[in-house]
Write an enzyme that holds these catalytic residues in place. Structure first.
Site: not given
Ligand code: FAD
Length: 292
Positions: A8, A39, A100-101, A115, A136, A156, A167, A203
């Protein structure tokens, strides 16, 4: 089936940064990774000039598979469609679909709350795309508990996620427990282990101050003992990451995704130390079905 090794990188915001990043991805490409992912900032209105620009270089100049990260909480459906069309026109058919956060003081848009909704949308507009998703092992911080986290992860995957990338983690046992929970929930896509070698003090400090990830005693001891000795910290941090990867490969992990922090020499070192193990896993797999 071969064990996957991927890298990455994060994109550059300036021309000078881009030139430097090109050298990094060139060096990474020589290690013949399964893919290099790029990213994307979650409020990125110029993804074409950042993530897609370097992804295009990786795919079309270096001939290496690439995955563009796509966090969508602040994107509309029309914006996502534009990004997907741009990628497809460049011959790139892979994304890491992310929510995304949520940023402080900036409410997200409503097109993609999770997502899984993004994945459903991409599958509708571009069914030929391969979609990876994030997971995670130590539970996503927004999740109330492990059960809820696994249930939403299953949603998902059912939406069309083809592969999961974890993660970062420093305790392999937590990863194995997570993989078992996934198996119980009938999540059967490959789960790629995300490993971040910690090789410098900056880091290490950021990690200790901000992470919610479990830092095992052995790992914390390394950070503490070699904090002021850059060479020793680098060597011990690399050795720790290699040790994690050796164990993961021995336990038949589907693949390893290295968070390189744009440091090609880290990836080169780890590749050199573990290349034979990736090959052994590959020949083992020809006669035994993949476990994860
Ligand atoms: P989701 O899968 O949508 O989950 C988010 C939260 O919502 C979780 O707690 C999940 O349990 C909950 N949830 C999901 N679906 C539902 C539902 N239907 N009903 C109720 N709750 C639900 N961030 C960036 O900004 N840019 C990047 O390039 C980036 N790269 C990443 C690469 C990796 C490998 C990882 C592990 C993370 C990365 N992130 C990145 C961070 C990520 O965007 C954050 O962790 C974000 O908070 C969650 O994204 P997600 O796609 O996992 O969310």
């Amino acid at each position: 089936m071969e064990r996957l090794l991927s890298f990455e990188v994060f994109p550059a915001n300036t021309n000078d940064g881009f030139v430097k990043l090109v050298e990094t991805v060139k060096a990474l490409s020589e290690l013949k990774p399964s893919f290099i992912s790029v990213t994307c900032s979650n409020n990125n209105q110029s993804i074409e000039q950042t993530t897609i620009k370097i992804a295009n270089y990786i795919h079309n100049e270096l001939g290496i598979e690439t995955i563009a990260h796509l966090p969508a909480a602040y994107l509309s459906k029309a914006q996502v469609k534009r990004v997907i069309d741009t990628l497809a026109n460049l011959g790139i058919h892979q994304v890491l679909a992310l929510r995304g956060d949520h940023l402080p003081n900036l409410p997200p848009l409503t097109d993609f709350s999770y997502a899984s909704e993004l994945i459903t949308f991409i599958k509708e507009i571009a069914p030929d795309f391969t979609i990876s998703g994030a997971c995670y092992p130590e539970v996503h911080p927004d999740s109330p508990n492990r059960v809820a986290d696994i249930k939403t992860l299953k949603l998902k995957c059912d939406a069309g996620c083809n592969r999961l990338i974890t993660q970062l983690f420093f305790d392999n046992e937590l990863f194995y427990e997570f993989v078992e929970r996934c198996q119980l929930a009938e999540i059967d896509v490959p789960i790629i282990a995300g490993i971040m070698p910690i090789v410098n003090r900056k880091q290490a400090i950021r990690l200790v101050q901000t992470t919610k990830t479990k830092l095992p005693r052995k790992f914390l001891a390394i950070l503490e003992k070699y904090e002021h000795n850059p060479q020793a910290l680098r060597e011990a941090g690399l050795a720790y990451a290699v040790d994690q990867i050796v164990d993961l490969l021995t336990q038949d992990v589907a693949g390893v995704h290295l968070y390189t922090m744009n440091n090609a020499s880290v990836a080169q070192h780890i590749h050199q130390q573990t290349a034979a193990l990736f090959q052994i896993a590959a020949s083992f797999d020809q006669s035994f079905p993949q476990k994860h």
